[in-house]
Design a protein around this motif. Structure first.
Motif, PDB file in Angstrom:
ATOM      1  N   ARG A 239       0.824  -1.208   0.000  1.00 55.83           N
ATOM      2  CA  ARG A 239       0.000   0.000   0.000  1.00 55.83           C
ATOM      3  C   ARG A 239       0.861   1.263   0.000  1.00 55.83           C
ATOM      4  O   ARG A 239       0.534   2.257  -0.662  1.00 55.83           O
ATOM      5  N   VAL A 240       1.951   1.230   0.741  1.00 60.19           N
ATOM      6  CA  VAL A 240       2.836   2.393   0.792  1.00 60.19           C
ATOM      7  C   VAL A 240       3.476   2.638  -0.571  1.00 60.19           C
ATOM      8  O   VAL A 240       3.575   3.783  -1.041  1.00 60.19           O
ATOM      9  N   ILE A 241       3.911   1.582  -1.241  1.00 60.92           N
ATOM     10  CA  ILE A 241       4.514   1.732  -2.566  1.00 60.92           C
ATOM     11  C   ILE A 241       3.492   2.292  -3.553  1.00 60.92           C
ATOM     12  O   ILE A 241       3.810   3.169  -4.378  1.00 60.92           O
ATOM     13  N   LYS A 242       2.248   1.815  -3.486  1.00 63.87           N
ATOM     14  CA  LYS A 242       1.197   2.368  -4.341  1.00 63.87           C
ATOM     15  C   LYS A 242       0.988   3.853  -4.052  1.00 63.87           C
ATOM     16  O   LYS A 242       0.821   4.657  -4.979  1.00 63.87           O
ATOM     17  N   CYS A 243       1.019   4.212  -2.783  1.00 63.56           N
ATOM     18  CA  CYS A 243       0.859   5.614  -2.399  1.00 63.56           C
ATOM     19  C   CYS A 243       1.976   6.468  -2.996  1.00 63.56           C
ATOM     20  O   CYS A 243       1.725   7.572  -3.499  1.00 63.56           O
ATOM     21  N   LEU A 244       3.217   5.961  -2.958  1.00 61.34           N
ATOM     22  CA  LEU A 244       4.341   6.706  -3.532  1.00 61.34           C
ATOM     23  C   LEU A 244       4.160   6.903  -5.036  1.00 61.34           C
ATOM     24  O   LEU A 244       4.461   7.972  -5.574  1.00 61.34           O
ATOM     25  N   ILE A 245       3.670   5.871  -5.712  1.00 56.33           N
ATOM     26  CA  ILE A 245       3.438   5.982  -7.155  1.00 56.33           C
ATOM     27  C   ILE A 245       2.359   7.020  -7.450  1.00 56.33           C
ATOM     28  O   ILE A 245       2.500   7.844  -8.359  1.00 56.33           O
ATOM     29  N   TYR A 246       1.276   7.003  -6.669  1.00 54.86           N
ATOM     30  CA  TYR A 246       0.202   7.975  -6.868  1.00 54.86           C
ATOM     31  C   TYR A 246       0.702   9.403  -6.629  1.00 54.86           C
ATOM     32  O   TYR A 246       0.333  10.334  -7.364  1.00 54.86           O
ATOM     33  N   ILE A 247       1.527   9.577  -5.609  1.00 56.71           N
ATOM     34  CA  ILE A 247       2.064  10.906  -5.317  1.00 56.71           C
ATOM     35  C   ILE A 247       2.946  11.387  -6.468  1.00 56.71           C
ATOM     36  O   ILE A 247       2.852  12.543  -6.916  1.00 56.71           O
ATOM     37  N   GLY A 248       3.822  10.521  -6.963  1.00 56.16           N
ATOM     38  CA  GLY A 248       4.673  10.897  -8.085  1.00 56.16           C
ATOM     39  C   GLY A 248       3.866  11.242  -9.325  1.00 56.16           C
ATOM     40  O   GLY A 248       4.161  12.226 -10.015  1.00 56.16           O
ATOM     41  N   LEU A 249       2.821  10.468  -9.595  1.00 60.47           N
ATOM     42  CA  LEU A 249       1.972  10.738 -10.754  1.00 60.47           C
ATOM     43  C   LEU A 249       1.217  12.050 -10.590  1.00 60.47           C
ATOM     44  O   LEU A 249       1.115  12.851 -11.536  1.00 60.47           O
ATOM     45  N   ALA A 250       0.688  12.309  -9.397  1.00 59.00           N
ATOM     46  CA  ALA A 250      -0.041  13.555  -9.143  1.00 59.00           C
ATOM     47  C   ALA A 250       0.873  14.767  -9.289  1.00 59.00           C
ATOM     48  O   ALA A 250       0.477  15.794  -9.859  1.00 59.00           O
ATOM     49  N   ALA A 251       2.102  14.662  -8.780  1.00 54.39           N
ATOM     50  CA  ALA A 251       3.047  15.774  -8.908  1.00 54.39           C
ATOM     51  C   ALA A 251       3.383  16.034 -10.374  1.00 54.39           C
ATOM     52  O   ALA A 251       3.515  17.190 -10.801  1.00 54.39           O
ATOM     53  N   PHE A 252       3.523  14.964 -11.152  1.00 52.61           N
ATOM     54  CA  PHE A 252       3.805  15.121 -12.585  1.00 52.61           C
ATOM     55  C   PHE A 252       2.639  15.778 -13.309  1.00 52.61           C
ATOM     56  O   PHE A 252       2.832  16.709 -14.107  1.00 52.61           O
ATOM     57  N   LEU A 253       1.418  15.310 -13.035  1.00 54.62           N
ATOM     58  CA  LEU A 253       0.244  15.887 -13.697  1.00 54.62           C
ATOM     59  C   LEU A 253       0.044  17.350 -13.303  1.00 54.62           C
ATOM     60  O   LEU A 253      -0.394  18.167 -14.121  1.00 54.62           O
ATOM     61  N   HIS A 254       0.383  17.683 -12.042  1.00 56.91           N
ATOM     62  CA  HIS A 254       0.263  19.066 -11.590  1.00 56.91           C
ATOM     63  C   HIS A 254       1.156  19.989 -12.400  1.00 56.91           C
ATOM     64  O   HIS A 254       0.778  21.119 -12.728  1.00 56.91           O
ATOM     65  N   GLN A 255       2.345  19.514 -12.757  1.00 58.81           N
ATOM     66  CA  GLN A 255       3.289  20.344 -13.504  1.00 58.81           C
ATOM     67  C   GLN A 255       3.215  20.136 -15.009  1.00 58.81           C
ATOM     68  O   GLN A 255       3.872  20.861 -15.764  1.00 58.81           O
ATOM     69  N   LEU A 256       2.434  19.176 -15.473  1.00 58.80           N
ATOM     70  CA  LEU A 256       2.384  18.866 -16.899  1.00 58.80           C
ATOM     71  C   LEU A 256       2.061  20.081 -17.774  1.00 58.80           C
ATOM     72  O   LEU A 256       2.721  20.290 -18.811  1.00 58.80           O
ATOM     73  N   PRO A 257       1.060  20.918 -17.424  1.00 57.87           N
ATOM     74  CA  PRO A 257       0.789  22.090 -18.278  1.00 57.87           C
ATOM     75  C   PRO A 257       1.978  23.036 -18.408  1.00 57.87           C
ATOM     76  O   PRO A 257       2.120  23.724 -19.433  1.00 57.87           O
TER      77      PRO A 257
END
Length: 431
Positions: free
Chosen positions: A208-226
């Motif tokens: 669960r922790v590893i999944k959480c880290l992946i979600y955080i990394g993806l969210a940070a990327f999408l936040h900066q994508l524009p």
């Protein structure tokens, strides 16, 4: 708002170079492919009288950088108060970069050892990686611009300007955003361990922790994508040192102009203020208070267990408290450097959209200093782990200090027991 009333943030704070209320002015200047020479940019103290009295008016740094000319092409000299930026980012930052790289690499190596792999340590390792990458990406440009004194020169060709934007603003902001959310995840995880231990077996497992880290990394990327696509740099000819010079001119992307620059930047900053600054920092303050109270309560219980001669439970509680205290210190250091940046960012939003309340010269200096403090804080976690975690110290000695031997007791390692669970401060108690 005048053109000089702009605030330019170091990439860690990750605000835009273009102020909300100055969009109409900056946009009008920056969307012309080739400007006539009457609006061309000149370097400091290089304005040539040969091109008319208009250029000779700019004899001081303040006059030059507050003029419309300073925004014709990418001009690092005018982005920050150079008297502060050059010593901080040109002379001190290289030392901090080396220290951070070494310290965080050691953290990753130590925490990646088999006996150190716990849900808490996985988050700490991810934080170390994000902090290190936040500094590594802009490092080449900091060296070139500030250490080697090239900040006053026009940057060219356009791919170099694009690389400057990505490596100095967008990518570091992405990793720093991930680090902020990882710190919040760490605090939430520890709160579950301490205050809701029964559900920790379900919610704080390694998968669960590893999944959480992946979600955080993806969210940070999408936040900066524009931010990867909201502008472009095109060739531009200007007069520099009395000669025609090819430079980079920044243009906002057509899709940004379609939705309007104000709408785009207000939406971006509103999201960042709420979900990167305000909510995480407020949540961390609350969680730190709750953890501190729980730790105090556990300390009282530990004294009762000690009096009842229940040594095993007493030791387990002590180890849990030790881990909690270490993480409280880590979060506190984070808050000390992040809250000032959050405050200035919020004031910038208010001053740009509601009522002007900031002196932007002072605000630029403040944001420069607060962002520099964030850089200074990066190597501190290594010192915290070494100072407060016996297990981290013992593992470090085993890996890097020849002849260091972990103490043994009753045929078992003093740092880990398969029967009683982790005995020291970086790992959890039996979960």
């Amino acid at each position: 708002m005048d053109t000089e009333d702009r605030i330019d943030f170091y990439p860690l704070a990750n605000t835009s170079r273009v102020n909300f209320k100055s969009q109409s002015l900056d946009g009008a200047i920056l969307t012309n492919d080739v400007l006539d020479y009457s609006r061309a940019n000149f370097s400091l103290n290089e304005n040539q009288s040969d091109y008319g009295p208009f250029y000779s008016n700019f004899t001081r740094y303040d006059d030059y950088c507050s003029s419309n000319l300073s925004h014709t092409y990418l001009n690092v000299t005018c982005e920050f108060p150079i008297n502060y930026a050059e010593p901080m980012y040109g002379y001190i930052a290289p030392f901090l970069l080396a220290t951070t790289t070494v310290a965080n690499t050691l953290i990753v190596v130590v925490l990646s050892r088999r006996h150190m792999r716990t849900p808490t340590n996985i988050v700490l390792m991810a934080m170390a990686l994000c902090d290190m990458l936040t500094m590594l990406f802009p490092a080449p440009w900091l060296f070139y611009m500030y250490t080697f004194g090239n900040h006053y020169k026009p940057l060219t060709p356009p791919p170099a300007c694009t690389a400057w934007n990505y490596m100095n603003e967008v990518i570091p902001a992405m990793f720093h955003t991930a680090s902020i959310w990882l710190t919040l995840a760490l605090a939430v995880q520890r709160y579950i361990y301490v205050c809701h231990a029964p559900v920790a077996r379900t919610w704080c497992t390694m998968p669960r922790v590893i999944k959480c880290l992946i979600y955080i990394g993806l969210a940070a990327f999408l936040h900066q994508l524009p931010r990867f696509f909201d502008r472009r740099y095109v060739p531009h000819v200007t007069v520099w040192r009395g000669q025609l010079k090819d430079v980079c001119q920044m243009e906002m992307a057509p899709w940004v102009k379609t939705i309007s620059l104000d709408a785009y930047f207000i939406a971006y900053f509103a999201f960042r203020v709420l979900f990167v600054h305000l909510i995480p920092c407020t949540s961390l303050v609350v969680l730190n208070v709750l953890l501190f109270r729980a730790m105090k309560k556990a300390q009282i219980n530990r004294q009762k267990l000690f009096k009842d001669n229940r040594k095993s439970e007493c030791k387990r509680l002590r180890d849990s408290n030790c881990t909690t205290l270490m993480l409280i210190v880590v979060v506190t250091v984070f808050l000390l450097v992040e809250i000032p940046v959050a405050v200035v960012t919020i004031l910038h939003i208010i001053s740009s959209t509601i009522v002007e309340i900031l002196d932007y010269h002072i605000a630029n200096i403040l944001i420069l200093i607060t962002n520099f403090c964030i850089i200074v804080s990066y190597p501190i976690n290594f010192a915290i782990y070494c100072g407060m975690s016996r297990q981290f110290r013992e593992t470090f000695k085993e890996l890097f200090i020849r002849g260091a031997v972990t103490g043994r007791k009753n045929g078992g390692s003093s740092r880990y027991s398969l029967v009683n669970g982790p005995r020291t401060c970086t790992n959890e108690t039996v979960l």
